[in-house]
Design an enzyme around this catalytic site. Structure first.
Site, PDB file in Angstrom:
ATOM      1  N   ASP A   1      10.474  31.157  77.304  1.00 15.04           N
ATOM      2  CA  ASP A   1      10.869  29.751  77.181  1.00 15.04           C
ATOM      3  C   ASP A   1      10.162  29.089  75.985  1.00 15.04           C
ATOM      4  O   ASP A   1      10.495  27.970  75.613  1.00 15.04           O
ATOM      5  CB  ASP A   1      10.506  28.998  78.463  1.00 15.04           C
TER       6      ASP A   1
ATOM      7  N   LYS B   1      21.344  30.722  85.455  1.00 15.50           N
ATOM      8  CA  LYS B   1      20.572  31.689  84.662  1.00 15.50           C
ATOM      9  C   LYS B   1      20.615  33.060  85.334  1.00 15.50           C
ATOM     10  O   LYS B   1      20.783  34.079  84.655  1.00 15.50           O
ATOM     11  CB  LYS B   1      19.127  31.206  84.501  1.00 15.50           C
TER      12      LYS B   1
ATOM     13  N   GLN C   1      10.799  26.913  85.747  1.00 13.33           N
ATOM     14  CA  GLN C   1      11.790  25.835  85.654  1.00 13.33           C
ATOM     15  C   GLN C   1      11.079  24.480  85.728  1.00 13.33           C
ATOM     16  O   GLN C   1      10.283  24.235  86.625  1.00 13.33           O
ATOM     17  CB  GLN C   1      12.828  25.968  86.780  1.00 13.33           C
TER      18      GLN C   1
HETATM   19  N1  GUN Z   1      14.458  22.160  82.488  1.00 15.83           N
HETATM   20  C1  GUN Z   1      15.432  21.635  81.720  1.00 15.83           C
HETATM   21  N2  GUN Z   1      15.664  22.446  80.657  1.00 15.83           N
HETATM   22  C2  GUN Z   1      14.825  23.493  80.774  1.00 15.83           C
HETATM   23  C3  GUN Z   1      14.595  24.652  79.987  1.00 15.83           C
HETATM   24  O1  GUN Z   1      15.213  24.908  78.943  1.00 15.83           O
HETATM   25  N3  GUN Z   1      13.643  25.498  80.453  1.00 15.83           N
HETATM   26  C4  GUN Z   1      12.954  25.241  81.587  1.00 15.83           C
HETATM   27  N4  GUN Z   1      12.026  26.111  81.953  1.00 15.83           N
HETATM   28  N5  GUN Z   1      13.130  24.178  82.325  1.00 15.83           N
HETATM   29  C5  GUN Z   1      14.068  23.310  81.922  1.00 15.83           C
END
Ligand code: GUN
Length: 293
Positions: A121, A54, A98
């Site tokens: 998110d 990311k 995350q």
């Molecule tokens: N863990 C696995 N997929 C995601 C996601 O799309 N966003 C976040 N914040 N954590 C994750």
């Protein structure tokens, strides 16, 4: 005739080029770039890898990223303080926590603390709630489900009135993608580990979203001929032919499904590249909103 391949990489590259143009315009106008704050707590290698990807993607398109990296021994208070500091930082327009958080950290109050204006998110309970309600629209929708919806549209799938089957009911993918399909007027069935006779349910589906986290779980002969299949799975499996010693495969048995579906995503190169792209798009949207545009 084998299915058309829905190429997430091509769609993601196109969208990221557009996001990069927007980020440059934003930076020229505001004097500083759009910013994404990331909270990474714990030592899960997959999470660390996602966060690295990311951050690299942010750099590529001209979005600044601000990381708060914490150990697995972090307390609830420390994680919440990290979110609060990103909420208060005017250079941060989007916040991503995350998941999963380390054992012992209660996820719910952490996600609730994220400023609604920065919830790129889409996991704040208010945004998820509005996603589920008729006539309401959340400010942001979660990245992976949004990527699935974009790929369905790219494939030319008719969503309205379609029978859509979602396999998996996670908070991150299964639940929100089911809500998004319902909002788009599909008839939605959610299958999960306790579902009886899943094959006969999948057989009715014009659209299949596989997000159960089991390698090659869905077989080609489960599918209705002509179904559009989106494979969200990224299951790590040993592969002596790969120089890393492992590879990633989806939740759908591609080799059999490709002969039954009308369109299908691959793993890798399907949903994966879209997830990061949708996060970048949401961050850009948050930046414009916070800048009053
Ligand atoms: N863990 C696995 N997929 C995601 C996601 O799309 N966003 C976040 N914040 N954590 C994750």
């Amino acid at each position: 005739m084998p299915a058309a391949i829905i190429d997430g990489k091509v769609v993601a590259d196109r969208m990221q080029a557009e996001i990069a143009e927007q980020a440059a315009r934003f930076t020229a106008k505001q004097g500083y770039p759009p910013g994404l704050g990331v909270v990474l707590a714990g030592d899960d290698p997959a999470s660390a890898q996602y966060v690295r990807m990311k951050s690299r993607a942010c750099e590529r398109v001209g979005i600044a990223s601000f990381s708060r990296v914490m150990t697995a021994a972090s307390t609830q208070q420390e994680v919440e303080d990290a979110v609060a500091s990103l909420n208060a930082d005017p250079k941060v327009h989007g916040i991503l926590v995350q998941l999963p958080l380390p054992k012992g950290i209660n996820e719910e109050p952490v996600l609730r603390l994220v400023s609604l204006d920065k919830d790129v998110d889409g996991f704040h309970p208010v945004n998820i709630g509005m996603l589920g309600m008729k006539g309401r629209d959340p400010l942001f929708t979660p990245a992976t489900p949004t990527g699935c919806m974009v790929l369905l549209k790219e494939a030319g799938a008719q969503i309205e009135g379609a029978n859509a089957v979602v396999i998996g009911r996670s908070n991150i993918v299964g639940l929100p993608v089911a809500l998004m399909l319902m909002k788009a007027n599909a008839t939605v069935t959610v299958c999960h580990s306790r579902t009886r006779d899943m094959q006969s349910i999948v057989r009715q589906a014009d659209i299949v979203i596989a997000a159960i986290g089991k390698a090659e779980f869905v077989k080609g002969d489960w599918l209705k001929p002509g179904a559009v299949v989106i494979d969200v799975g990224t299951n790590k499996v040993d592969d002596p032919n790969d120089e890393r010693g492992y590879t990633f495969i989806g939740d759908v048995e591609y080799s059999s499904a490709v002969n039954v579906a009308s369109a299908i995503t691959k793993v890798p190169g399907g949903v994966g590249p879209m997830t990061i792209t949708m996060l970048l798009a949401n961050t850009m949207k948050a930046a414009w909103r916070l800048a009053g545009e």
